[in-house]
Write a protein that holds these residues in place. Structure first.
Motif, PDB file in Angstrom:
ATOM      1  N   LEU A 123      -8.373   2.053   4.411  1.00 25.95           N
ATOM      2  CA  LEU A 123      -8.249   2.970   3.278  1.00 25.95           C
ATOM      3  C   LEU A 123      -9.616   3.319   2.695  1.00 25.95           C
ATOM      4  O   LEU A 123      -9.870   4.484   2.343  1.00 25.95           O
ATOM      5  CB  LEU A 123      -7.360   2.353   2.203  1.00 25.95           C
TER       6      LEU A 123
ATOM      7  N   LEU B  66      -5.589   6.647  -3.427  1.00 22.35           N
ATOM      8  CA  LEU B  66      -5.931   5.743  -2.330  1.00 22.35           C
ATOM      9  C   LEU B  66      -6.909   4.660  -2.775  1.00 22.35           C
ATOM     10  O   LEU B  66      -6.776   3.489  -2.415  1.00 22.35           O
ATOM     11  CB  LEU B  66      -6.539   6.540  -1.169  1.00 22.35           C
ATOM     12  N   THR B  67      -7.883   5.054  -3.591  1.00 21.44           N
ATOM     13  CA  THR B  67      -8.883   4.092  -4.053  1.00 21.44           C
ATOM     14  C   THR B  67      -8.262   3.050  -4.968  1.00 21.44           C
ATOM     15  O   THR B  67      -8.685   1.886  -4.972  1.00 21.44           O
ATOM     16  CB  THR B  67     -10.031   4.821  -4.784  1.00 21.44           C
TER      17      THR B  67
ATOM     18  N   VAL C 279     -11.414   7.054   2.308  1.00 19.20           N
ATOM     19  CA  VAL C 279     -11.940   7.566   1.028  1.00 19.20           C
ATOM     20  C   VAL C 279     -13.416   7.921   1.162  1.00 19.20           C
ATOM     21  O   VAL C 279     -13.841   9.030   0.800  1.00 19.20           O
ATOM     22  CB  VAL C 279     -11.736   6.527  -0.095  1.00 19.20           C
TER      23      VAL C 279
ATOM     24  N   ALA D 171       0.826  -1.210   0.000  1.00 18.52           N
ATOM     25  CA  ALA D 171       0.000   0.000   0.000  1.00 18.52           C
ATOM     26  C   ALA D 171       0.857   1.257   0.000  1.00 18.52           C
ATOM     27  O   ALA D 171       0.535   2.241  -0.674  1.00 18.52           O
ATOM     28  CB  ALA D 171      -0.930   0.002   1.208  1.00 18.52           C
TER      29      ALA D 171
ATOM     30  N   ILE E  59       0.629   4.014  -2.983  1.00 22.97           N
ATOM     31  CA  ILE E  59       0.211   5.391  -2.702  1.00 22.97           C
ATOM     32  C   ILE E  59       1.266   6.382  -3.179  1.00 22.97           C
ATOM     33  O   ILE E  59       0.952   7.391  -3.826  1.00 22.97           O
ATOM     34  CB  ILE E  59      -0.053   5.573  -1.197  1.00 22.97           C
TER      35      ILE E  59
END
Length: 277
Positions: A143, A188-189, A147, A68, A72
């Motif tokens: 996460l 992030l998505t 969002v 992650a 990111i």
């Protein structure tokens, strides 16, 4: 096989339960963001950022960092790089996006091919939702919560930015900051959806739900409700079909969403014809 067996047997396996929860949460986050991406016309930007996270994930694997974190960082780097290329005033936005995302995606593919690994790194490209661990699920939940929370808290400002950036600026909002916020949420998505469908199909989850909901209603408020519900239903259906058909879960999730889009499109065409008559 009865209908009850069809629904309950997959839930007897822990990996399927984790896959269902992960996919539905990721689908909801992607669908909510897709409402803005479709409205603003950022479909290509979604494609760019989702593909650009690939080298970040591979580099994170090489140095032993969480996937992650690498994704990111790569997502933010891609957004900044697109802005730099576009800022030359000699390259249009669509060209800048195409150049950056294809270059970064290619770098990721090269890194995968030359990196010795006991882990199948192609799962990054195509997804591996059936292999989701409890830690992966926790990461997706956190996460996705960030969002969804930010989108709902700043919903009015982001809607105003999407419809009329000039008016947003006039009442004291910064269109540049709101645009940057959406891009950050997009990065992030992309990380949220990475585990479910892989880099290749992230863009589908980021575009199809919002586009489908837009066909069903003109109210943006209703779009924000329809898109996540539709995405969750299609995700669950896709996973169930993949379990019984022994086929790609990520691919079937996207195919179910695409099928919903086709049905919405046909329904819209039918309504138009009936009005003309």
């Amino acid at each position: 096989m009865t209908a009850l067996t069809w629904h309950t047997e997959p839930l007897m396996y822990d990996f399927m339960v984790r896959a269902l929860v992960t996919t539905c949460i990721a689908a909801a986050a992607c669908a909510l963001l897709s409402c803005w991406l479709v409205l603003i016309g950022w479909s290509l930007m979604g494609d760019a950022v989702s593909h650009a996270v690939l080298p970040g994930v591979v580099i994170a694997y090489i140095v032993g960092a969480p996937f992650a974190v690498g994704a990111i960082i790569a997502g933010f780097f891609a957004v900044g790089l697109i802005g730099c290329v576009q800022g030359t005033n000699r390259v249009k936005e669509d060209a800048a996006i195409g150049i950056v995302f294809t270059t970064l995606f290619s770098i990721g593919l090269v890194l995968i091919s030359i990196t010795p690994s006991q882990t199948n790194l192609t799962h990054i490209v195509f997804g591996n939702v059936l292999g989701v661990s409890s830690l992966d699920l926790l990461q997706v939940v956190v996460l996705a919560a960030v969002v969804i929370g930010v989108l709902l808290l700043r919903r009015r400002d982001l809607v105003l930015y999407a419809f009329d950036p000039g008016h947003a600026h006039a009442i004291g909002l910064s269109p540049r900051r709101l645009g940057a916020l959406l891009l950050a949420l997009l990065a992030l998505t992309s990380v949220v959806a990475l585990q479910v469908v892989g880099v290749v199909l992230i863009v589908a989850m980021l575009i199809i739900p919002g586009a489908t909901a837009r066909l069903l209603t003109d109210s943006f408020g209703r779009i924000l409700v329809i898109a996540p519900l539709l995405a969750i239903a299609c995700s669950a259906l896709g996973l169930y079909i993949s379990f019984w058909a022994d086929a790609s879960p990520g691919g079937l999730v996207v195919l179910c969403q695409a099928g919903a889009f086709v049905l919405a499109l046909l329904a819209g065409l039918r309504r138009r014809r009936s009005r003309r008559v």
